[in-house]
Design a protein around this motif. Structure first.
Motif, short mmCIF file in Angstrom:
data_model
loop_
_atom_site.label_atom_id
_atom_site.label_comp_id
_atom_site.label_asym_id
_atom_site.label_seq_id
_atom_site.Cartn_x
_atom_site.Cartn_y
_atom_site.Cartn_z
N VAL A 132 -98.95 99.73 44.63
CA VAL A 132 -97.61 99.15 44.61
C VAL A 132 -96.60 100.26 44.40
N GLU A 133 -95.55 100.23 45.21
CA GLU A 133 -94.41 101.12 45.03
C GLU A 133 -93.17 100.25 44.85
N VAL A 134 -92.37 100.54 43.85
CA VAL A 134 -91.13 99.81 43.63
C VAL A 134 -90.00 100.60 44.26
N GLU A 135 -89.35 100.00 45.24
CA GLU A 135 -88.29 100.68 45.99
C GLU A 135 -86.95 100.53 45.30
N PRO A 136 -86.17 101.60 45.20
CA PRO A 136 -84.81 101.46 44.66
C PRO A 136 -83.93 100.70 45.64
N ALA A 137 -82.88 100.13 45.11
CA ALA A 137 -81.92 99.39 45.96
C ALA A 137 -80.93 100.39 46.54
N GLY A 138 -81.33 101.07 47.61
CA GLY A 138 -80.45 102.06 48.22
C GLY A 138 -80.30 103.26 47.31
N GLU A 139 -79.18 103.94 47.44
CA GLU A 139 -78.89 105.12 46.63
C GLU A 139 -78.22 104.68 45.33
N GLU A 140 -78.90 104.88 44.21
CA GLU A 140 -78.34 104.47 42.91
C GLU A 140 -77.53 105.63 42.32
N HIS A 141 -76.42 105.96 42.95
CA HIS A 141 -75.61 107.08 42.48
C HIS A 141 -74.98 106.79 41.12
N ASP A 142 -74.86 105.52 40.76
CA ASP A 142 -74.23 105.14 39.50
C ASP A 142 -75.24 105.03 38.36
N GLY A 143 -76.42 105.57 38.55
CA GLY A 143 -77.41 105.53 37.49
C GLY A 143 -77.94 104.15 37.20
N GLY A 144 -77.96 103.28 38.20
CA GLY A 144 -78.49 101.94 38.00
C GLY A 144 -77.55 100.99 37.28
N LEU A 145 -76.26 101.32 37.24
CA LEU A 145 -75.27 100.46 36.60
C LEU A 145 -74.42 99.77 37.67
N GLY A 146 -73.62 98.81 37.24
CA GLY A 146 -72.65 98.18 38.12
C GLY A 146 -73.23 97.38 39.26
N TRP A 147 -74.39 96.73 39.03
CA TRP A 147 -75.03 96.00 40.13
C TRP A 147 -74.95 94.49 39.99
N ARG A 148 -74.72 93.97 38.80
CA ARG A 148 -74.74 92.52 38.60
C ARG A 148 -73.46 91.88 39.12
N THR A 149 -73.58 90.99 40.10
CA THR A 149 -72.42 90.22 40.56
C THR A 149 -72.32 88.88 39.84
N ARG A 150 -73.30 88.59 38.99
CA ARG A 150 -73.31 87.37 38.20
C ARG A 150 -73.83 87.70 36.81
N HIS A 282 -78.06 91.09 42.38
CA HIS A 282 -77.74 92.49 42.71
C HIS A 282 -76.81 92.52 43.92
N ARG A 283 -75.84 93.39 43.87
CA ARG A 283 -74.83 93.42 44.94
C ARG A 283 -75.43 93.72 46.30
N GLN A 284 -76.58 94.42 46.36
CA GLN A 284 -77.21 94.73 47.64
C GLN A 284 -78.39 93.82 47.96
N ALA A 285 -78.73 92.92 47.06
CA ALA A 285 -79.93 92.11 47.23
C ALA A 285 -79.90 91.24 48.49
N PRO A 286 -78.80 90.56 48.82
CA PRO A 286 -78.83 89.71 50.03
C PRO A 286 -79.22 90.50 51.28
N GLN A 287 -78.64 91.69 51.46
CA GLN A 287 -78.95 92.48 52.65
C GLN A 287 -80.39 93.00 52.61
N ILE A 288 -80.83 93.48 51.45
CA ILE A 288 -82.18 94.04 51.32
C ILE A 288 -83.23 92.96 51.60
N LEU A 289 -83.07 91.80 50.97
CA LEU A 289 -84.09 90.76 51.11
C LEU A 289 -84.06 90.11 52.48
N THR A 290 -82.87 89.93 53.04
CA THR A 290 -82.79 89.37 54.40
C THR A 290 -83.48 90.30 55.39
N GLY A 291 -83.24 91.59 55.24
CA GLY A 291 -83.91 92.54 56.12
C GLY A 291 -85.42 92.50 55.98
N ALA A 292 -85.90 92.39 54.74
CA ALA A 292 -87.35 92.33 54.51
C ALA A 292 -87.94 91.07 55.12
#
Length: 463
Positions: A132-150, A282-292
């Motif tokens: 198993v490999e856990v993929e990051p959600a794109g480029e986490e330039h913000d150190g994994g912060l600022g992702w929760r839209t809810r 996650h702000r990028q989750a809809p695009q990531i999961l739809t693509g998958a």
């Protein structure tokens, strides 16, 4: 000489522990005098002092929280959110807020630990070994912060915004939420007098549309008081904001300012999501999961597809576009309000049929089994199925129904590795095969993760 007695309840006792492997749920495994202790805010290989938060001589295991690190791991880093820092909280005689339990771990190591937990769940519950490999959600330039839209907050006795400690009713005031997108922090809800409100839920779409603040009132709070809170929320915001009241027991949503829904988007599709309706956090989750989903299921023109636990239509819309006017998409959602959103979002797409109800009941109604010479066969057909169940998973009944329907592929989106691994075990026992497996780090600084798997049915007998 009398033997020393052990107290019946060891809660509060401080233990020196050597930390072992990660466990599902954000814990790490240690042992004390042969008993398993699940420790939070630690790392494998560390030696720590941990205070027991849940323990007793008759308990099968104990829970504990790290209060001091005697020998730190090389992967330990400064926590990005002080109220969630267990060591700072312990030094001040308090406890940390929940919701950022991996913040003391470097991001790359967080993902390695999550991958180990996911693989362990697959082996233990599905009896399958898989790297198993856990993929990051794109480029986490913000150190994994600022992702929760809810995000959801409690309100303390003084009417100020707060959050719960882990597995506790204790409330800790907060002045920021670094995991949340800027639009949530910009509302400055910690400056608002929320007296009369029990909880606050906030949704701020990643597309920049108007955020929504949901007020869940205490029993007996007057409409006038709630209107005062709504006015204060609007006055303190630096941009337009909608405010509504949600009363869960009555399932009643009342608009106070703006609108009672938010406008979400993914690709070229837009979605109305009302009140506390579900949307990926996650702000990028809809695009990531739809693509998958589209890559793993590959819906074709003219196919018949089911989108189960469909929510407001995140996957239904692109599936409908892929199958075209000659195809059909059955969208099934249990929550009445969310199903109404799906109807509004997809009313102009004739190949979509939206049904509100429990998935197992709708499948039984839409595709009733029939008996023939060859045995039990469903009355209809499905070419592909996508399911995105809640944390509890789909369960044995739904898996058996899908096995009877035998679509060419099942795409399974999961937010919990344990329930997914259990359901995967049901599929495997019926002869299905695990094809694609992707795991995404859509919850940085927490132990949570999201996954997508494509499952293939057994080949027909005689081939």
């Amino acid at each position: 000489m009398a033997e020393p007695t052990t107290p019946a309840d060891t809660t509060g006792q401080v233990l020196e522990l050597n930390i072992g492997n990660p466990a599902h749920g954000g814990h790490f495994v240690a042992r004390h005098e042969g008993r398993v202790v699940f420790v939070r805010h630690a790392l494998p290989g560390e030696r720590v002092l941990a205070r027991v938060t849940d323990g007793g001589t008759d308990a099968g295991f104990w829970r504990a929280d790290t209060v001091q690190v005697l020998e730190p791991s090389e992967h330990r880093v400064a926590h990005p959110w002080q109220p969630a820092d267990a060591l700072l909280a312990a030094g001040a005689g308090g406890v940390p807020v929940g919701g950022a339990e991996f913040g003391h771990i470097a991001l790359a190591e967080q993902r390695r630990l999550k991958a180990a937990v996911f693989a362990e769940q697959l082996q233990r519950l599905a009896r399958i070994d898989r790297d198993v490999e856990v993929e990051p959600a794109g480029e986490e330039h913000d150190g994994g912060l600022g992702w929760r839209t809810r995000t959801a907050f409690a309100v303390d006795a003084s009417g100020r915004l707060a959050m719960h400690a882990h597995r506790s009713e204790e409330l800790i005031p907060v002045q920021q939420m670094p995991l949340a997108v800027d639009a949530i922090n910009a509302l400055a809800l910690w400056d608002v007098d929320l007296a009369g409100v029990a909880r606050v839920e906030v949704a701020a779409p990643a597309n920049g549309s108007v955020p929504l603040v949901l007020l869940i009132p205490e029993t007996g709070t007057s409409p006038g008081r709630l209107a005062e809170v709504a006015a204060a929320v609007a006055a303190g915001a630096d941009r337009p904001v909608s405010v509504a009241v949600w009363e869960p027991e009555q399932q009643q949503l009342t608009r106070l300012r703006g609108r009672s829904w938010v406008l979400e988007s993914c690709g070229k599709h837009e979605f109305r999501v009302t009140g506390d309706g579900f949307w990926q956090i996650h702000r990028q989750a809809p695009q990531i999961l739809t693509g998958a989903v589209l890559d793993g299921v590959r819906p074709q023109p003219g196919e018949r597809v089911a989108d189960l636990y469909a929510g407001a239509g995140l996957f239904t819309a692109p599936l409908a576009a892929a199958v075209g006017g000659s195809g059909r998409v059955l969208s099934v959602e249990g929550a009445a309000g969310t199903s109404r959103d799906a109807r509004k979002n997809l009313h102009a797409v004739p190949q979509v049929e939206i049904v509100q109800g429990r998935v197992d009941r709708v499948l039984r109604s839409q595709y009733p089994p029939r008996r023939g010479r060859s045995g039990r066969q469903p009355a209809g057909r499905l070419d592909a199925v996508v399911l995105d169940p809640p944390r509890a998973g789909a369960g044995r009944t739904v898996v058996r129904q899908l096995d009877e329907l035998r679509p060419r592929v099942v795409g399974y989106v999961a937010c919990d590795p344990a329930s997914f691994a259990r359901d995967l075990g049901y599929f495997l026992s019926l002869g299905w095969e695990l094809d694609t497996l992707r795991v995404f780090d859509l919850y940085p600084h927490t132990h949570h993760m999201e996954s997508f798997a494509s499952l293939r049915p057994p080949a027909p007998v005689g081939r």
